[in-house]
Design an enzyme around this catalytic site. Sequence first.
Site: not given
Ligand code: LLP
Length: 422
Positions: A239, A276-277, A346, A375
Amino acid sequence: MDHFLYRDGALYAEDVPVAEIAAAVGTPFYVYSTATLKRHFSLFDEALGWADHLVCFAMKSLSNQAVIKLLGDAGAGMDVVSGGEYMRAKAAGVPGDRIVFSGVGKTADEMRLAIEGGIRQFNVESEPEMIMLDRVAQSLGAVVPITVRVNPDVDAKTHAKIATGKSENKFGIPISRAREVYAMAGTMPGLKVIGIDVHIGSQLTELAPFEAAYRKVAELTEQLRADGHEIKRLDLGGGLGIPYARSNEAPPLPTDYGALIQRTVGHLGCEIEIEPGRLISGNAGLMVSKVIYVKSGEDRDFLILDGAMNDLIRPAMYDAWHDIIPVKEPAPGAAPAKYDIVGPVCESGDTFAKGREMPAVQADDLVAFRSAGAYGAVMASEYNSRPLIPEVLVDKDQFAVIRARPTYEEMIARDTLPMWLE
Ligand code: LLP
């Protein structure tokens, strides 16, 4: 920090001119930097250096095999949320004991797949899921390690579509009921409670919500231990946000985040896991697109690109901002132009930016969307029958296509006619 910089008047991905990739691959495409991916992973890894830890990359943000392989080789674990992601992690050589299975609706088939293939832990999100996992584990003669994802009811202060830690969200079990649910888990022969899981949302740009959530987790750890559970691992989710606009104040760094974790839960002696993603993959990728037309409207100019909402849906879906820059470096002092930047799909929603000031560009010029690694490609589709956008990986002066654009024929050949229409 990333590795997409202007050099000699042109945008480079590490040591490769972006225009050279465009000439070879066609547009639009995604390009990722190996150096940025590795650097961001190590920042987290080092930030948790004070603890026994595992940084599990949230594969949902970017799941190409090449990226998983390079992060896995660097020592990352993987956070997966589907059988497909689990298989991708395994196919890229990540061992089961470095794969964590998250997600609100794991099916019995997905559970079986992961138990048979090896798994570090399941993060369980509800009682019915716990009952199912126990049943599947027992049927395989296994005892599987679990954490329970608790919903701490804190406001992540992020876009509503990516907040997950409030009581109205579908994620986890309310922290107020955690002791009850852990007691239930303790009676299940197929499950072994090992820790607690929490994730409150994505693109958080302040530490305060994490702090509130982690303090609640620390308190719960003590309670559960007093109840007789062995809590030895804390999965603190993902997050941490990234700066989408260069001009923005930078969000907290992984080091600050690591220090916060140490401050809030460090005294418990638990192994720390994070997921982290975006912070690993977001600024490691660009989406590169070509200007098809510059169209003068009644009161505005439109930049019509060959990339569209099916290639990068974040602006349409979350009103997300991505910096959009010319691939040819603008002359110093060049007057900015103002455009509505759109794709050819479109739908009015196929708009990347409105009234965006940027250096003037012309038809056939290339533009790059920054911070598009997370994403981006994973959420792409073939809407309007636009063949799936390809992906390219750069490592210093080399680049390789890591997912090719399908030809029209390949795209069409995935459909099959029922016998009565042949
Ligand atoms: N762990 C869990 C359980 C999650 O649901 C998520 C993201 C992460 C880790 C990774 O979160 P990050 O570090 O990437 O913030 N498509 C959306 C984001 C959806 C995130 C969903 N869960 C966007 O493009 O902003």
